[in-house]
Design a protein around this motif. Structure first.
Motif, short mmCIF file in Angstrom:
data_model
loop_
_atom_site.label_atom_id
_atom_site.label_comp_id
_atom_site.label_asym_id
_atom_site.label_seq_id
_atom_site.Cartn_x
_atom_site.Cartn_y
_atom_site.Cartn_z
N VAL A 187 29.90 37.14 31.24
CA VAL A 187 31.31 36.84 30.98
C VAL A 187 31.58 35.38 30.58
N SER A 188 30.51 34.59 30.39
CA SER A 188 30.74 33.15 30.17
C SER A 188 31.21 32.82 28.76
N SER A 189 31.09 33.75 27.81
CA SER A 189 31.53 33.48 26.43
C SER A 189 31.91 34.81 25.79
N GLU A 190 32.60 34.70 24.65
CA GLU A 190 32.97 35.93 23.93
C GLU A 190 31.71 36.72 23.56
N LYS A 191 30.70 35.99 23.11
CA LYS A 191 29.46 36.67 22.71
C LYS A 191 28.81 37.40 23.88
N ALA A 192 28.86 36.77 25.06
CA ALA A 192 28.26 37.41 26.24
C ALA A 192 28.95 38.75 26.53
N VAL A 193 30.28 38.77 26.40
CA VAL A 193 31.03 40.01 26.66
C VAL A 193 30.70 41.05 25.58
N LEU A 194 30.69 40.61 24.31
CA LEU A 194 30.37 41.54 23.21
C LEU A 194 28.99 42.16 23.44
N ASP A 195 28.03 41.31 23.82
CA ASP A 195 26.67 41.81 24.04
C ASP A 195 26.63 42.81 25.20
N ALA A 196 27.41 42.52 26.25
CA ALA A 196 27.42 43.42 27.42
C ALA A 196 27.95 44.79 27.03
N VAL A 197 29.07 44.82 26.32
CA VAL A 197 29.64 46.13 25.94
C VAL A 197 28.68 46.86 24.99
N ASP A 198 28.12 46.10 24.04
CA ASP A 198 27.17 46.74 23.11
C ASP A 198 25.98 47.33 23.87
N SER A 199 25.53 46.60 24.90
CA SER A 199 24.36 47.09 25.66
C SER A 199 24.73 48.38 26.41
N THR A 200 25.95 48.45 26.90
CA THR A 200 26.39 49.68 27.58
C THR A 200 26.41 50.86 26.60
N LEU A 201 27.01 50.64 25.43
CA LEU A 201 27.13 51.74 24.47
C LEU A 201 25.75 52.21 24.00
#
Ligand code: NAP
Length: 269
Positions: A90-104
């Motif tokens: 959650v430390s950056s926009e990219k970190a959040v994008l990567d987290a959601v992408d990893s879930t999907l």
């Protein structure tokens, strides 16, 4: 199965299956992932269509695998996952994008039905920034509903005030050892559906005896009485069992109702 309607208009089954030890060696939370889909497939066979996973559980891919193996369409399921409230995610926009992408990717699905912030952290403004990134995934149809977990009144209120898309769910511990009555009532009052995690945990001998006695009136077990209490007050439950018989038992809650007096007793256990 009966459903509740979230503030987004989508329906969520009252009962889901927890998964935090599924697909793991020795059924241990920290156990190695072994891609064993048997518990999830047994739950699907019993009638579960709602599953609760999380990035932290490391088993999103096992859930995805089981859905594929079931040969049921993806739309038949309601899948919840969670982004950890930790800097790595959650430390950056990219970190959040990567987290959601990893879930999907792990779920092997174009969307997730419900995505929760797993735990709150101190900086509420930062949490709102993360939420705004998650909202874009809702706009794109990749997340159907957003929610939170383990949020107290102050944290939930802050997010309600500062979000475009309001949280649909607050998943909190709720059982006789820690009912969390206040935050559950606050969530309901604000149209945020509460979900009880660990709904069968922290039941001491005395509480179990009381629940068993109530259950005997309806030919139900202590666990069924406890779960029924939650759904009667519009709390979603996500019990988990590695045993088919108990998985079935935990779904069999819709042919009895508790009296006001029984509800009052249970709420004070
Ligand atoms: N958001 C969060 O921070 C958070 C935290 C913790 C958990 N969770 C989620 O909530 C889910 C549920 O919580 P949980 O797994 O900790 O605990 P739980 O579902 O309350 O309890 C699981 C235990 O109860 C037993 N059990 C299940 N059905 C039973 C029945 N009918 N009669 C007697 N015993 C029964 C299971 O044993 P058997 O397997 O032998 O049946 C297991 O030992 C988790 O799997 C996870 O998805 C979320």
């Amino acid at each position: 199965m009966e459903f509740l309607t979230l503030n987004t208009g989508i329906q969520i089954p009252y009962i889901g299956s927890g998964t935090n030890t599924f697909g793991k060696e020795n059924h241990q939370y920290d156990g190695k992932i072994n891609d064993d889909t048997s518990e999830i497939l047994s739950a699907i066979g019993a009638g579960y269509r709602h599953f609760d996973t999380a990035i932290s559980y490391r088993n999103e891919r096992v859930v995805g695998l089981a859905i594929k193996k079931s040969q049921l369409p993806r739309e038949a399921f309601f899948i919840t996952s969670k982004i950890p409230g930790k800097p790595r995610y959650v430390s950056s926009e990219k970190a959040v994008l990567d987290a959601v992408d990893s879930t999907l990717k792990a779920l092997d699905s174009p969307y997730v039905d419900l995505y929760l912030i797993h735990h709150p952290w101190e900086n509420l403004e930062e949490m709102v920034l993360v939420w705004k990134v998650l909202e874009k995934f809702v706009d794109d149809g990749k997340i159907k509903a957003l929610g939170v977990s383990n949020f107290d009144e102050k944290q939930l209120n802050y997010l309600l005030e500062h979000s475009r898309i309001k949280p649909a769910v607050n998943q909190v511990e709720s059982n006789p050892g820690n009912w969390n009555h206040e935050i559950i009532e606050y969530s309901l009052k604000n149209k945020v559906i509460p979900e009880a995690w660990g709904p069968l945990k922290k039941v001491d001998e005395k509480a179990q005896a009381t629940l068993t006695e109530i259950g005997q009136r309806y030919n139900k077990t202590w666990a069924q009485v406890l779960l029924r209490y939650q759904i009667e007050r519009n709390v979603i439950v996500i019990p988990k069992s590695h045993n088919l018989q108990r998985q079935k038992e935990n779904l069999d809650l819709f042919d009895f109702s508790l009296s006001n007096e029984e509800r009052a007793i249970i709420g004070q256990l």
